[in-house]
Write a protein that holds these residues in place. Structure first.
Motif, PDB file in Angstrom:
ATOM      1  N   SER A 438       0.832  -1.194   0.000  1.00  0.00           N
ATOM      2  CA  SER A 438       0.000   0.000   0.000  1.00  0.00           C
ATOM      3  C   SER A 438       0.869   1.247   0.000  1.00  0.00           C
ATOM      4  O   SER A 438       2.056   1.194   0.351  1.00  0.00           O
ATOM      5  CB  SER A 438      -0.905   0.006   1.239  1.00  0.00           C
ATOM      6  OG  SER A 438      -0.103  -0.010   2.402  1.00  0.00           O
ATOM      7  N   PHE A 441      -2.545   4.748   4.361  1.00  0.00           N
ATOM      8  CA  PHE A 441      -3.652   4.180   5.124  1.00  0.00           C
ATOM      9  C   PHE A 441      -4.648   5.282   5.473  1.00  0.00           C
ATOM     10  O   PHE A 441      -4.269   6.424   5.726  1.00  0.00           O
ATOM     11  CB  PHE A 441      -3.162   3.544   6.426  1.00  0.00           C
ATOM     12  CG  PHE A 441      -2.322   2.313   6.229  1.00  0.00           C
ATOM     13  CD1 PHE A 441      -2.913   1.063   6.129  1.00  0.00           C
ATOM     14  CD2 PHE A 441      -0.942   2.411   6.141  1.00  0.00           C
ATOM     15  CE1 PHE A 441      -2.138  -0.070   5.940  1.00  0.00           C
ATOM     16  CE2 PHE A 441      -0.168   1.280   5.955  1.00  0.00           C
ATOM     17  CZ  PHE A 441      -0.768   0.036   5.857  1.00  0.00           C
ATOM     18  N   TYR A 444     -10.814   5.143   9.693  1.00  0.00           N
ATOM     19  CA  TYR A 444     -12.151   5.666   9.984  1.00  0.00           C
ATOM     20  C   TYR A 444     -12.490   5.292  11.426  1.00  0.00           C
ATOM     21  O   TYR A 444     -12.466   4.110  11.793  1.00  0.00           O
ATOM     22  CB  TYR A 444     -13.196   5.072   9.032  1.00  0.00           C
ATOM     23  CG  TYR A 444     -12.987   5.477   7.586  1.00  0.00           C
ATOM     24  CD1 TYR A 444     -13.574   6.632   7.082  1.00  0.00           C
ATOM     25  CD2 TYR A 444     -12.195   4.709   6.737  1.00  0.00           C
ATOM     26  CE1 TYR A 444     -13.386   7.015   5.749  1.00  0.00           C
ATOM     27  CE2 TYR A 444     -11.995   5.082   5.415  1.00  0.00           C
ATOM     28  CZ  TYR A 444     -12.593   6.230   4.928  1.00  0.00           C
ATOM     29  OH  TYR A 444     -12.405   6.614   3.615  1.00  0.00           O
ATOM     30  N   ASP A 487     -12.187   1.266  11.247  1.00  0.00           N
ATOM     31  CA  ASP A 487     -11.776   0.546  10.042  1.00  0.00           C
ATOM     32  C   ASP A 487     -10.452   1.114   9.565  1.00  0.00           C
ATOM     33  O   ASP A 487     -10.237   2.341   9.581  1.00  0.00           O
ATOM     34  CB  ASP A 487     -12.823   0.707   8.933  1.00  0.00           C
ATOM     35  CG  ASP A 487     -14.062  -0.123   9.188  1.00  0.00           C
ATOM     36  OD1 ASP A 487     -13.909  -1.339   9.381  1.00  0.00           O
ATOM     37  OD2 ASP A 487     -15.180   0.441   9.209  1.00  0.00           O
ATOM     38  N   VAL A 488      -9.565   0.234   9.123  1.00  0.00           N
ATOM     39  CA  VAL A 488      -8.290   0.639   8.520  1.00  0.00           C
ATOM     40  C   VAL A 488      -8.334   0.251   7.056  1.00  0.00           C
ATOM     41  O   VAL A 488      -8.462  -0.921   6.708  1.00  0.00           O
ATOM     42  CB  VAL A 488      -7.097  -0.051   9.237  1.00  0.00           C
ATOM     43  CG1 VAL A 488      -5.785   0.297   8.516  1.00  0.00           C
ATOM     44  CG2 VAL A 488      -7.041   0.380  10.690  1.00  0.00           C
ATOM     45  N   VAL A 489      -8.280   1.256   6.179  1.00  0.00           N
ATOM     46  CA  VAL A 489      -8.427   1.043   4.750  1.00  0.00           C
ATOM     47  C   VAL A 489      -7.087   1.283   4.042  1.00  0.00           C
ATOM     48  O   VAL A 489      -6.407   2.284   4.304  1.00  0.00           O
ATOM     49  CB  VAL A 489      -9.507   1.989   4.152  1.00  0.00           C
ATOM     50  CG1 VAL A 489      -9.637   1.791   2.651  1.00  0.00           C
ATOM     51  CG2 VAL A 489     -10.837   1.748   4.846  1.00  0.00           C
ATOM     52  N   VAL A 490      -6.706   0.334   3.160  1.00  0.00           N
ATOM     53  CA  VAL A 490      -5.464   0.441   2.384  1.00  0.00           C
ATOM     54  C   VAL A 490      -5.755   1.206   1.110  1.00  0.00           C
ATOM     55  O   VAL A 490      -6.711   0.923   0.375  1.00  0.00           O
ATOM     56  CB  VAL A 490      -4.930  -0.959   2.054  1.00  0.00           C
ATOM     57  CG1 VAL A 490      -3.689  -0.855   1.182  1.00  0.00           C
ATOM     58  CG2 VAL A 490      -4.632  -1.740   3.331  1.00  0.00           C
ATOM     59  N   MET A 491      -4.926   2.194   0.820  1.00  0.00           N
ATOM     60  CA  MET A 491      -5.102   3.014  -0.402  1.00  0.00           C
ATOM     61  C   MET A 491      -3.937   2.758  -1.357  1.00  0.00           C
ATOM     62  O   MET A 491      -2.828   2.463  -0.942  1.00  0.00           O
ATOM     63  CB  MET A 491      -5.158   4.500  -0.043  1.00  0.00           C
ATOM     64  CG  MET A 491      -6.290   4.828   0.950  1.00  0.00           C
ATOM     65  SD  MET A 491      -7.925   4.545   0.295  1.00  0.00           S
ATOM     66  CE  MET A 491      -8.038   5.935  -0.842  1.00  0.00           C
TER      67      MET A 491
END
Length: 491
Positions: A438, A441, A444, A487-491
């Motif tokens: 990634s 990060f 949220y 929530d941990v979101v990968v960008m």
């Protein structure tokens, strides 16, 4: 002069009844159409399992959970047989009394609670105002609370001739002074009722209901036999008419006290019942002196802790402690009844150094509990200085009726702190970093957690994490997230 009032609030799917004494809410009963209690209901059931090791059997009575029948509840009316007969009967093995697949008539003595099915008995009884009918029993018993031997003999002589193949009777305390005509009215009513039960038993297949208890309002009036109501206010015309019919037939002295409430303001608001219910759901109960109780209900028991709070007394600490404990005993009795708390109860009074004070507090508690309709038993102080007592569990507590498990804490009674959640987020970022490629990060989180992370970013937590993984971390606020949710979101 004491005033006792009964307030009945009726909605399409819910009936609430409040007992108010001298302006204070003493008891609240709530019955919803989808949660009606089944205590005293009679069923034709089928034995599904016999457990000799537990001396018990499970009986299908047509409900979600099978009912529980112990060998000690497969017994004749023990108050009408001698002690030797009781011992011989109770000593029998469960396997000698019931078998799997057998049809059996049982009565519910305790509602299903939690994961437990209804508690059952074969010792069927049908109560009326003055009498309790005992099917298939030819004896007459008289309440021990009637002290006069002459009155006991009179009542027994009036009732005994009416014992026949259908059954016998127990004369209730309320029958003291009752006329022959009044007793005969109850006798005829109970026999008609039992004949209907027998007719249904012969025509219906198990599992099936043979008899359902009275509606909650009429049932409560019957259970309050002997209590003199100054007023009974009902805010439903239909319920008012039904109660009038009931009191006219069985409790005529109350008929004139039954009143249809038509006020513009809701009945429970007039008497501050809504606020009383709200307070009864809170663990803290304030005392007039400035002290307070903390009542915690758990699966195993209820604990009550007493604190002096702002009450410092006028003379010395020991007097302050004693007076607070004495005041607490009356409040404890009132709260147990109002909240309908049952089972084992441990009370942590403030430590008293003077033995006489301990004895007086114990006596004060027993005196206060003597007013409770539900059976209580105080066992005294334990070695740890706690008062151990029990109160018979007859139905769900007020909290269990009105509340459900907290969706945020999952029933723990607490949530993780903001700081703890932030460290969980940092660990989750590290875990995801090792698993996925990634560039950055996005986290949220709830407003409180997001705010903490943004503020901490100026200090160390996020900055050090970005340096460690070599990637940017952006914080986004989600207003509808709970404090533990992220929530941990990968960008």
């Amino acid at each position: 002069m004491d005033t006792v009032e009964l307030l009945v609030n009726v909605n399409p799917n819910e009936t609430r009844i409040a007992l108010v004494e001298n302006g204070m809410l003493k008891e609240i009963q709530i019955e919803r159409s989808d949660q009606q209690g089944i205590v005293s209901n009679i069923y034709k059931g089928k034995v599904t399992r016999v457990l000799p090791g537990m001396q018990s059997a499970f009986v299908d009575i047509g409900l979600e959970k099978a009912g529980f029948l112990h060998v000690s509840d497969i017994v004749s009316h023990t108050e009408c047989v001698d002690e030797n007969e009781q011992k011989q009967f109770v000593a029998k093995d469960i396997a000698q009394l019931v078998r799997e697949g057998q049809d059996i008539v049982v009565q519910v003595v305790k509602d299903p609670i939690g994961t437990k099915g209804a508690k059952l008995t074969t010792d069927i009884t049908l109560p009326s105002r003055y009498l309790v009918f005992m099917p298939e029993n030819s004896h007459v018993g008289v309440s021990q609370r009637i002290d006069s031997e002459e009155e006991r003999a009179r009542l027994k002589a009036l009732v005994e001739p009416h014992c026949d193949e259908l059954g016998g009777f127990i004369v209730r305390t309320a029958a003291e002074g009752a006329s022959e005509a009044e007793l005969k009215q109850d006798i005829d009513f109970l026999k008609r009722l039992w004949r209907k039960v027998l007719d249904r038993r012969s025509r219906r297949k198990s599992p099936t209901s043979l008899y359902s208890e009275l509606a909650v309002t009429q049932r409560l009036l019957r259970d309050f036999i002997g209590k003199k109501f100054d007023s009974i206010y009902i805010d439903s015309q239909h319920c008012f008419q039904e109660v009038q019919k009931f009191t006219t037939a069985l409790m005529p002295e109350l008929t004139n006290n039954v009143k249809y409430y038509q006020g513009e303001q809701p009945l429970f608001d007039v008497y501050n019942i809504e606020s009383g219910i709200k307070q009864a759901l809170h663990p803290r109960v304030n005392l007039k002196s400035g002290g307070y109780l903390v009542i915690e209900q758990t699966e195993a028991m209820t604990t009550i802790d007493i604190n002096t709070g702002a009450f410092v007394g006028h003379r010395n600490l020991e007097e302050t402690i004693f007076n607070t404990n004495i005041e607490a005993t009356k409040t404890i009795a009132q709260q147990l009844q109002l909240r309908n708390l049952g089972g084992m109860i441990l009370i942590d009074f403030i430590d008293m150094q003077i033995p006489e004070h301990r004895e007086r507090v114990l006596e004060s508690l027993k005196e206060a509990l003597a007013q409770d309709r539900v059976k209580t038993n105080v066992n005294g102080f334990t070695q740890l200085g706690l008062v151990e007592m029990t109160r018979k569990r007859q139905r769900e507590s007020l909290e269990h009726i009105l509340c459900c498990e907290c969706p945020t804490c999952g029933g723990r009674g607490s949530v993780k702190s903001v700081e703890t959640v932030c460290y969980e987020i940092s660990r989750e970022i590290l875990r995801v970093h090792h698993q996925f490629k990634s560039e950055q990060f996005v986290v949220y989180a709830s407003p409180a957690v997001a705010s903490y992370l943004i503020q901490e970013e100026q200090h160390a937590l996020i900055a050090e994490l970005e340096m460690f993984i070599g990637k940017e971390i952006h914080i986004k606020t989600e207003n509808f997230y709970t404090q533990e949710q992220f929530d941990v979101v990968v960008m």
